[in-house]
Write a protein that holds these residues in place. Structure first.
Motif, PDB file in Angstrom:
ATOM      1  N   SER A  25       2.844   6.318  -7.399  1.00  0.00           N
ATOM      2  CA  SER A  25       1.336   6.093  -7.587  1.00  0.00           C
ATOM      3  C   SER A  25       0.851   6.229  -5.998  1.00  0.00           C
ATOM      4  O   SER A  25      -0.289   6.272  -5.810  1.00  0.00           O
ATOM      5  CB  SER A  25       0.966   4.431  -7.663  1.00  0.00           C
ATOM      6  OG  SER A  25       1.672   3.668  -6.600  1.00  0.00           O
ATOM      7  N   LYS A  26       1.808   6.573  -5.093  1.00  0.00           N
ATOM      8  CA  LYS A  26       1.363   6.752  -3.626  1.00  0.00           C
ATOM      9  C   LYS A  26       0.299   7.841  -3.802  1.00  0.00           C
ATOM     10  O   LYS A  26      -0.555   7.696  -2.755  1.00  0.00           O
ATOM     11  CB  LYS A  26       2.769   7.080  -2.904  1.00  0.00           C
ATOM     12  CG  LYS A  26       2.263   6.908  -1.401  1.00  0.00           C
ATOM     13  CD  LYS A  26       3.586   7.139  -0.519  1.00  0.00           C
ATOM     14  CE  LYS A  26       3.595   7.326   0.959  1.00  0.00           C
ATOM     15  NZ  LYS A  26       4.677   7.314   1.712  1.00  0.00           N
ATOM     16  N   PRO A  27       0.558   9.096  -4.152  1.00  0.00           N
ATOM     17  CA  PRO A  27      -0.563  10.165  -3.977  1.00  0.00           C
ATOM     18  C   PRO A  27      -1.998   9.911  -4.636  1.00  0.00           C
ATOM     19  O   PRO A  27      -2.698  10.759  -4.473  1.00  0.00           O
ATOM     20  CB  PRO A  27       0.202  11.398  -4.588  1.00  0.00           C
ATOM     21  CG  PRO A  27       1.676  10.863  -4.772  1.00  0.00           C
ATOM     22  CD  PRO A  27       1.663   9.407  -4.952  1.00  0.00           C
ATOM     23  N   ILE A  28      -2.036   8.970  -5.275  1.00  0.00           N
ATOM     24  CA  ILE A  28      -3.307   8.602  -5.899  1.00  0.00           C
ATOM     25  C   ILE A  28      -4.605   8.469  -4.851  1.00  0.00           C
ATOM     26  O   ILE A  28      -4.208   7.923  -3.910  1.00  0.00           O
ATOM     27  CB  ILE A  28      -3.322   7.531  -6.788  1.00  0.00           C
ATOM     28  CG1 ILE A  28      -2.294   7.729  -8.080  1.00  0.00           C
ATOM     29  CG2 ILE A  28      -4.603   7.025  -7.358  1.00  0.00           C
ATOM     30  CD1 ILE A  28      -2.273   6.358  -9.079  1.00  0.00           C
ATOM     31  N   ALA A  29      -5.499   9.254  -5.111  1.00  0.00           N
ATOM     32  CA  ALA A  29      -6.474   9.277  -4.057  1.00  0.00           C
ATOM     33  C   ALA A  29      -7.279   7.990  -3.891  1.00  0.00           C
ATOM     34  O   ALA A  29      -7.446   7.472  -2.587  1.00  0.00           O
ATOM     35  CB  ALA A  29      -7.337  10.542  -4.358  1.00  0.00           C
TER      36      ALA A  29
END
Length: 207
Positions: free
Chosen positions: A145-149
Motif C-alpha cells: 500500500s506504500k506507493p498509493i498516491a
C-alpha cells in the motif's frame, strides 16, 4: 515449533513433495525476491509461515502434518494483493502500475494449483495452505500500500491488512488455547507405531 514445522516436508510423498515445493521456490518465489527485495520477501514469507502453522494447529489440532507449502501459498497471496493494490489505486509512481499486469498472475496461479493439489495427500494440511494464503494476502495489502498516491486511501488500505492479520491471528490463538489435542499425540513414537504396525522403528531420543 512454529518456525520448524514451516520447513518440513511429507515423508509420505517424499521426493515428490520436495520437488514440487522446490520448483515453486525457484520458479515463482525467487522471482518475487528479485522483484520485491529480500527484506519484503522475507517478511511476507515469515508471516505466511506463522499464519499457516497457526491455522493448521487451530483447525486440525489432532492431525500431524507439515506446513512448508503454507509459506509458499502466502507468497502467492501477497502477489495477488500487490496486483489488486497497484491496479485499483492511483500510484505515486505510474511506472509501477505499468509494470504490474494481470498476465503476471498466470504463472502464480499455476504454482498455486500445483501446491493446492498436494492438500489431498496424507500429512499435508489444507487448513495450513489456506492460513498461509490469507496471511500472505493480508501482509501484501499492508506492505504494497506504500506507493498509493492518496494518503487517506493508503492509510485505510494498510490498516485493512494490519487489522485483518491482528483479528485473524487473535481468533486462531484463542481457538488454539481452547483446544485440547488428542492424548495419542502425546507420544509420537507410539502414535506412529499404531499407524504403521509393521516394520516401524522409532529412533526418537527423549530427555
Amino acid at each position: 515449533s512454529i518456525s520448524e514445522s514451516s520447513h518440513l516436508y511429507s515423508s509420505t510423498l517424499g521426493f515428490f513433495h520436495l520437488l514440487i515445493n522446490s520448483y515453486c521456490q525457484l520458479e515463482t518465489c525467487a522471482y518475487f525476491e528479485r522483484e520485491w527485495g529480500s527484506c519484503r520477501w522475507l517478511t511476507i514469507y515469515l508471516i505466511s509461515g506463522v499464519g499457516s502453522v497457526l491455522a493448521a494447529c487451530a483447525v486440525d489440532p489432532d492431525l500431524i502434518g507439515v506446513s512448508s507449502s503454507g509459506a509458499l501459498m502466502g507468497m502467492i497471496g501477497a502477489k495477488i494483493a500487490q496486483v489488486i493494490t497497484w491496479s485499483c489505486f492511483e500510484l505515486r509512481n505510474s511506472l509501477l502500475k505499468q509494470s504490474t499486469r494481470l498476465d503476471q498472475l498466470s504463472g502464480v496461479m499455476c504454482s498455486a494449483a500445483m501446491i493446492s493439489l498436494l492438500s489431498f495427500f496424507t500429512y499435508i494440511d489444507f487448513s495450513g495452505h489456506i492460513g498461509g494464503f490469507v496471511s500472505g494476502f493480508l501482509a501484501g495489502i499492508m506492505i504494497f500500500s506504500k506507493p498509493i498516491a492518496s494518503r487517506r486511501s493508503r492509510a485505510l488500505w494498510a490498516s485493512t491488512g494490519f487489522l485483518g492479520m491482528v483479528v485473524g491471528g487473535s481468533i486462531l490463538i484463542i481457538m488454539l488455547l481452547r483446544t485440547e489435542a488428542d492424548e495419542e499425540l502425546g507420544d509420537a513414537c507410539q502414535y506412529f507405531r499404531n499407524l504403521f504396525p509393521e516394520g516401524y522403528n522409532c529412533d526418537c531420543v527423549w530427555d
